[in-house]
Motif scaffolding. Sequence first.
Motif, PDB file in Angstrom:
ATOM      1  N   MET A   1       0.807  -1.202   0.000  1.00 20.78           N
ATOM      2  CA  MET A   1       0.000   0.000   0.000  1.00 20.78           C
ATOM      3  C   MET A   1       0.853   1.271   0.000  1.00 20.78           C
ATOM      4  O   MET A   1       0.473   2.237  -0.599  1.00 20.78           O
ATOM      5  N   LYS A   2       1.947   1.272   0.667  1.00 21.80           N
ATOM      6  CA  LYS A   2       2.742   2.495   0.811  1.00 21.80           C
ATOM      7  C   LYS A   2       3.575   2.834  -0.421  1.00 21.80           C
ATOM      8  O   LYS A   2       4.132   3.916  -0.485  1.00 21.80           O
ATOM      9  N   TRP A   3       3.662   1.938  -1.388  1.00 22.12           N
ATOM     10  CA  TRP A   3       4.555   2.173  -2.515  1.00 22.12           C
ATOM     11  C   TRP A   3       4.194   3.435  -3.289  1.00 22.12           C
ATOM     12  O   TRP A   3       5.045   4.110  -3.839  1.00 22.12           O
ATOM     13  N   TYR A   4       2.926   3.791  -3.346  1.00 20.90           N
ATOM     14  CA  TYR A   4       2.517   4.937  -4.144  1.00 20.90           C
ATOM     15  C   TYR A   4       2.467   6.244  -3.354  1.00 20.90           C
ATOM     16  O   TYR A   4       2.393   7.310  -3.937  1.00 20.90           O
ATOM     17  N   GLU A   5       2.509   6.185  -2.033  1.00 26.58           N
ATOM     18  CA  GLU A   5       2.366   7.407  -1.243  1.00 26.58           C
ATOM     19  C   GLU A   5       3.440   8.439  -1.581  1.00 26.58           C
ATOM     20  O   GLU A   5       3.138   9.595  -1.841  1.00 26.58           O
ATOM     21  N   GLN A   6       4.695   8.038  -1.631  1.00 30.19           N
ATOM     22  CA  GLN A   6       5.763   8.992  -1.918  1.00 30.19           C
ATOM     23  C   GLN A   6       5.677   9.519  -3.343  1.00 30.19           C
ATOM     24  O   GLN A   6       5.942  10.700  -3.585  1.00 30.19           O
ATOM     25  N   VAL A   7       5.248   8.681  -4.300  1.00 32.11           N
ATOM     26  CA  VAL A   7       5.104   9.123  -5.684  1.00 32.11           C
ATOM     27  C   VAL A   7       4.041  10.228  -5.774  1.00 32.11           C
ATOM     28  O   VAL A   7       4.248  11.259  -6.413  1.00 32.11           O
ATOM     29  N   ILE A   8       2.910  10.024  -5.107  1.00 34.76           N
ATOM     30  CA  ILE A   8       1.849  11.029  -5.126  1.00 34.76           C
ATOM     31  C   ILE A   8       2.302  12.302  -4.420  1.00 34.76           C
ATOM     32  O   ILE A   8       2.083  13.413  -4.904  1.00 34.76           O
ATOM     33  N   LEU A   9       2.936  12.153  -3.276  1.00 39.59           N
ATOM     34  CA  LEU A   9       3.405  13.329  -2.546  1.00 39.59           C
ATOM     35  C   LEU A   9       4.423  14.124  -3.358  1.00 39.59           C
ATOM     36  O   LEU A   9       4.394  15.356  -3.371  1.00 39.59           O
ATOM     37  N   ASP A  10       5.313  13.419  -4.054  1.00 43.36           N
ATOM     38  CA  ASP A  10       6.287  14.109  -4.905  1.00 43.36           C
ATOM     39  C   ASP A  10       5.588  14.911  -6.008  1.00 43.36           C
ATOM     40  O   ASP A  10       5.972  16.040  -6.308  1.00 43.36           O
ATOM     41  N   CYS A  12       2.596  16.138  -5.909  1.00 44.12           N
ATOM     42  CA  CYS A  12       1.837  17.231  -5.298  1.00 44.12           C
ATOM     43  C   CYS A  12       2.705  18.422  -4.924  1.00 44.12           C
ATOM     44  O   CYS A  12       2.202  19.531  -4.744  1.00 44.12           O
ATOM     45  N   THR A  13       3.997  18.227  -4.822  1.00 43.67           N
ATOM     46  CA  THR A  13       4.879  19.336  -4.429  1.00 43.67           C
ATOM     47  C   THR A  13       4.917  20.441  -5.477  1.00 43.67           C
ATOM     48  O   THR A  13       5.333  21.551  -5.180  1.00 43.67           O
ATOM     49  N   LYS A  14       4.452  20.149  -6.670  1.00 45.21           N
ATOM     50  CA  LYS A  14       4.452  21.154  -7.734  1.00 45.21           C
ATOM     51  C   LYS A  14       3.195  22.013  -7.724  1.00 45.21           C
ATOM     52  O   LYS A  14       3.091  22.968  -8.475  1.00 45.21           O
ATOM     53  N   ALA A  15       2.239  21.680  -6.866  1.00 40.43           N
ATOM     54  CA  ALA A  15       0.978  22.424  -6.791  1.00 40.43           C
ATOM     55  C   ALA A  15       1.094  23.558  -5.772  1.00 40.43           C
ATOM     56  O   ALA A  15       1.921  23.502  -4.871  1.00 40.43           O
ATOM     57  N   PRO A  16       0.242  24.570  -5.902  1.00 39.50           N
ATOM     58  CA  PRO A  16       0.240  25.648  -4.906  1.00 39.50           C
ATOM     59  C   PRO A  16      -0.104  25.105  -3.512  1.00 39.50           C
ATOM     60  O   PRO A  16      -0.790  24.103  -3.388  1.00 39.50           O
ATOM     61  N   VAL A  17       0.353  25.785  -2.496  1.00 37.50           N
ATOM     62  CA  VAL A  17       0.104  25.391  -1.114  1.00 37.50           C
ATOM     63  C   VAL A  17      -1.401  25.241  -0.881  1.00 37.50           C
ATOM     64  O   VAL A  17      -2.191  26.054  -1.318  1.00 37.50           O
ATOM     65  N   SER A  18      -1.789  24.196  -0.202  1.00 34.39           N
ATOM     66  CA  SER A  18      -3.177  23.900   0.168  1.00 34.39           C
ATOM     67  C   SER A  18      -4.089  23.637  -1.024  1.00 34.39           C
ATOM     68  O   SER A  18      -5.299  23.625  -0.870  1.00 34.39           O
ATOM     69  N   ASP A  37      -1.952  12.685   7.655  1.00 36.98           N
ATOM     70  CA  ASP A  37      -2.193  14.109   7.462  1.00 36.98           C
ATOM     71  C   ASP A  37      -0.855  14.814   7.389  1.00 36.98           C
ATOM     72  O   ASP A  37      -0.198  15.035   8.384  1.00 36.98           O
ATOM     73  N   LYS A  38      -0.475  15.147   6.189  1.00 35.84           N
ATOM     74  CA  LYS A  38       0.808  15.800   5.956  1.00 35.84           C
ATOM     75  C   LYS A  38       0.675  17.315   6.016  1.00 35.84           C
ATOM     76  O   LYS A  38       1.584  18.025   5.653  1.00 35.84           O
ATOM     77  N   THR A  39      -0.496  17.815   6.429  1.00 36.45           N
ATOM     78  CA  THR A  39      -0.701  19.249   6.474  1.00 36.45           C
ATOM     79  C   THR A  39       0.186  19.867   7.537  1.00 36.45           C
ATOM     80  O   THR A  39       0.218  19.432   8.664  1.00 36.45           O
ATOM     81  N   SER A  40       0.873  20.889   7.160  1.00 37.54           N
ATOM     82  CA  SER A  40       1.808  21.554   8.061  1.00 37.54           C
ATOM     83  C   SER A  40       1.085  22.408   9.093  1.00 37.54           C
ATOM     84  O   SER A  40       0.047  22.987   8.812  1.00 37.54           O
ATOM     85  N   GLU A  41       1.660  22.513  10.277  1.00 37.64           N
ATOM     86  CA  GLU A  41       1.108  23.410  11.288  1.00 37.64           C
ATOM     87  C   GLU A  41       1.449  24.852  10.968  1.00 37.64           C
ATOM     88  O   GLU A  41       0.842  25.771  11.474  1.00 37.64           O
ATOM     89  N   SER A  46       4.273  31.429   2.010  1.00 35.25           N
ATOM     90  CA  SER A  46       3.811  32.350   0.989  1.00 35.25           C
ATOM     91  C   SER A  46       3.858  31.781  -0.418  1.00 35.25           C
ATOM     92  O   SER A  46       3.093  32.199  -1.260  1.00 35.25           O
ATOM     93  N   SER A  47       4.726  30.833  -0.685  1.00 28.57           N
ATOM     94  CA  SER A  47       4.792  30.305  -2.039  1.00 28.57           C
ATOM     95  C   SER A  47       5.383  28.918  -2.016  1.00 28.57           C
ATOM     96  O   SER A  47       5.945  28.473  -1.036  1.00 28.57           O
ATOM     97  N   GLY A  48       5.199  28.249  -3.154  1.00 18.53           N
ATOM     98  CA  GLY A  48       5.735  26.906  -3.266  1.00 18.53           C
ATOM     99  C   GLY A  48       4.883  25.905  -2.519  1.00 18.53           C
ATOM    100  O   GLY A  48       3.860  26.219  -1.968  1.00 18.53           O
ATOM    101  N   SER A  49       5.350  24.678  -2.515  1.00 22.24           N
ATOM    102  CA  SER A  49       4.630  23.620  -1.825  1.00 22.24           C
ATOM    103  C   SER A  49       5.613  22.514  -1.535  1.00 22.24           C
ATOM    104  O   SER A  49       6.625  22.365  -2.182  1.00 22.24           O
ATOM    105  N   ASN A  50       5.318  21.729  -0.525  1.00 20.05           N
ATOM    106  CA  ASN A  50       6.090  20.529  -0.271  1.00 20.05           C
ATOM    107  C   ASN A  50       5.179  19.488   0.316  1.00 20.05           C
ATOM    108  O   ASN A  50       3.999  19.730   0.536  1.00 20.05           O
ATOM    109  N   GLU A  51       5.705  18.307   0.574  1.00 19.21           N
ATOM    110  CA  GLU A  51       4.843  17.218   1.004  1.00 19.21           C
ATOM    111  C   GLU A  51       4.209  17.475   2.353  1.00 19.21           C
ATOM    112  O   GLU A  51       3.212  16.869   2.693  1.00 19.21           O
ATOM    113  N   ASP A  52       4.712  18.411   3.132  1.00 18.35           N
ATOM    114  CA  ASP A  52       4.082  18.746   4.403  1.00 18.35           C
ATOM    115  C   ASP A  52       2.775  19.513   4.212  1.00 18.35           C
ATOM    116  O   ASP A  52       2.035  19.710   5.168  1.00 18.35           O
ATOM    117  N   ASP A  53       2.481  19.960   3.007  1.00 16.01           N
ATOM    118  CA  ASP A  53       1.271  20.716   2.728  1.00 16.01           C
ATOM    119  C   ASP A  53       0.138  19.843   2.191  1.00 16.01           C
ATOM    120  O   ASP A  53      -0.906  20.357   1.834  1.00 16.01           O
TER     121      ASP A  53
END
Length: 124
Positions: A1-10, A12-18, A37-41, A46-53
Motif C-alpha cells: 500500500m505504501k509504494w505509491y504514497e511517496q510518488v503522489i506526494l512528490d 503534489c509538491t508542484k501544486a500551490p500550497v493547500s 495528514d501531511k498538512t503543516s502546522e 507564501s509560495s511553493g509547496s512541499n509534502e508537508d502541505d
Amino acid sequence: MKWYEQVILDACTKAPVSAVSVRVYVTGSKTVKETSDKTSENDDKSSGSNEDDVAFEILSGRPPIWELFDAYARTRFGRVGAAVCGPMGLTRDVGNSVASVQIDILRGKTACEEMYLQTELFTY
C-alpha cells in the motif's frame, strides 16, 4: 500500500500550497483505515509547496462518487480535473457524475467554470 504514497506526494509538491488533498479508496476484502495528514502546522507559507502541505488519506471501500464531485464543483473555482482508472462500472459512475456537474455548470449552480475528465479502463 505504501509504494505509491511517496510518488503522489512528490507530484503534489508542484501544486500551490493547500491546493491538493489526496484520498485513495481501497476496495476489496481487506479493511484499510490509514490517514497520513501531511498538512503543516505552519500555515503562513507564501509560495511553493512541499509534502508537508498535502493531506493524504487511505480509506476502505468505494468512494461516494457523486458527493465528491458535487462538493468539488460547489467549492472550487476555475477548472477542475477528474481522473479515474478502473473497471467499467467505476469509470461509468465517474463519467455520469462529471456529466451531471457539467450540466450544473451550464445552469450556473457551481463555483467551478469547467470540469474535465480523463479515464483509463481496465478489467480483471
